[in-house]
Design an enzyme around this catalytic site. Structure first.
Site, PDB file in Angstrom:
ATOM      1  N   CYS A   1     -11.433  41.416 -24.671  1.00  0.00           N
ATOM      2  CA  CYS A   1     -11.692  40.885 -26.006  1.00  0.00           C
ATOM      3  C   CYS A   1     -10.497  40.045 -26.478  1.00  0.00           C
ATOM      4  CB  CYS A   1     -12.046  42.025 -26.960  1.00  0.00           C
ATOM      5  SG  CYS A   1     -12.912  41.487 -28.448  1.00  0.00           S
TER       6      CYS A   1
ATOM      7  N   HIS B   1     -16.030  45.448 -23.578  1.00  0.00           N
ATOM      8  CA  HIS B   1     -15.036  46.518 -23.652  1.00  0.00           C
ATOM      9  C   HIS B   1     -15.347  47.634 -22.651  1.00  0.00           C
ATOM     10  CE1 HIS B   1     -12.856  45.375 -27.385  1.00  0.00           C
ATOM     11  NE2 HIS B   1     -14.004  44.795 -27.705  1.00  0.00           N
TER      12      HIS B   1
ATOM     13  N   GLU C   1     -13.373  49.961 -21.733  1.00  0.00           N
ATOM     14  CA  GLU C   1     -12.719  51.192 -22.190  1.00  0.00           C
ATOM     15  C   GLU C   1     -13.599  51.989 -23.149  1.00  0.00           C
ATOM     16  OE1 GLU C   1     -11.678  48.226 -25.409  1.00  0.00           O
ATOM     17  OE2 GLU C   1     -12.063  48.204 -23.243  1.00  0.00           O
TER      18      GLU C   1
END
Length: 226
Positions: free
Chosen positions: A86, A195, A197
Site C-alpha cells: 500500500c 495487504h 499482512e
C-alpha cells in the site's frame, strides 16, 4: 534472518505487518524509525501501509526523503529483500526502486474490501509458495492505488515477468493492465497495493497472505545462510 519494519509518521499498518511476522510466522523482526540512517544487521526491510506525512504532495512523496531511505535503497541495490504494501508500494515508486507510480483511484473514492487476485509470477523470493495463475483473495484499503506507467515501461514489466499480482475479476482502482503488484528487474523488491499482512489467520477471513511471508522467510534464510 532479521527483518526491519520501518515506521513513518502516519504509518498505520506497521503493527499489522509486525504481528504477521512476529506472532504468526515467529520471525525475528524489529521496528525501525524513519529517523535512523542505518539498517546494519538486517537482512530484509518492509515498508507498511498507511498515510505517511498525511499523503501531502503525493502519497509517499515526503517519506521518500526521510533519513532511512538511503539505507533502504542500499539494501535493494545489494539484492536484499525489500517489500512495500500500500503506502509502502507508493514510497518505493517515489524512491525509484520500482517503476511507474500510483495515482488517485478512478472512482475518486477510498476503496476498502477484499478482492480476488491472480498470482502471475510464483518464481520470486516473495511468491514461491504460490502457484502461477492461482487465485487468492486479499484486502485492499486505499484512495491512491491506480498503478500507472508509460507504454514502454508496461511492456518491459510484462516482458520481464515483473508483474507478480493482478486484479483477477474486477479492477477496483483503474490500474493499467490490472496490476496489483510488481517487482524490480532483479526480483528482490516487491511492491503491492493489497495487504497480505491482513490475511494471515483464519479469524481474519483468509490466510492467502501468509504464504508471501513464508516464501520470503524460507528464501531469505537460504540466501543468508549461503
Amino acid at each position: 534472518m532479521k527483518i526491519a519494519v520501518v515506521v513513518f509518521p502516519g504509518s498505520n499498518c506497521d503493527v499489522d505487518l509486525y504481528e504477521a511476522l512476529h506472532s504468526v510466522c515467529h520471525a525475528d523482526v524489529e521496528y525501525v524509525s524513519h529517523r535512523q540512517k542505518s539498517l546494519a544487521g538486517f537482512d530484509a526491510v518492509m515498508l507498511p501501509g498507511g498515510f505517511s506525512y498525511g499523503d501531502y504532495l503525493r502519497a509517499g512523496a515526503i517519506a521518500r526523503f526521510t533519513n532511512i531511505m538511503p539505507a533502504i535503497i542500499k539494501m535493494a541495490n545489494e539484492g536484499k529483500p525489500v517489500f512495500g504494501t500500500c503506502n509502502g508500494f507508493q514510497i518505493l515508486t517515489e524512491a525509484g526502486l520500482l517503476p511507474g507510480g500510483l495515482k488517485r483511484n478512478d472512482s475518486q473514492r477510498f476503496v476498502c474490501k477484499t478482492v480476488p487476485l491472480e498470482v502471475v509470477n510464483s518464481h520470486t523470493l516473495f511468491t514461491s509458495h504460490y502457484q502461477d495463475h492461482e487465485r487468492i483473495a486479499l484486502p485492499i484499503a486505499h484512495a491512491d492505488g491506480s498503478y500507472y506507467a508509460d507504454e514502454k515501461t508496461l511492456d518491459e514489466l510484462e516482458a520481464n515477468n515483473q508483474v507478480v499480482f493482478r486484479y483477477a475479476t474486477e479492477n477496483p482502482n483503474g490500474s493499467l493492465h490490472n496490476i496489483a503488484g510488481i517487482t524490480n528487474k532483479h526480483g528482490n523488491v516487491l511492491g503491492m497495493m493489497p495487504h497480505p499482512e491482513r490475511a494471515v489467520e483464519t479469524i481474519l477471513g483468509s490466510t492467502d497472505g501468509l504464504r508471501l511471508f513464508e516464501s520470503l522467510l524460507e528464501n531469505g534464510r537460504i540466501k543468508v545462510e549461503a
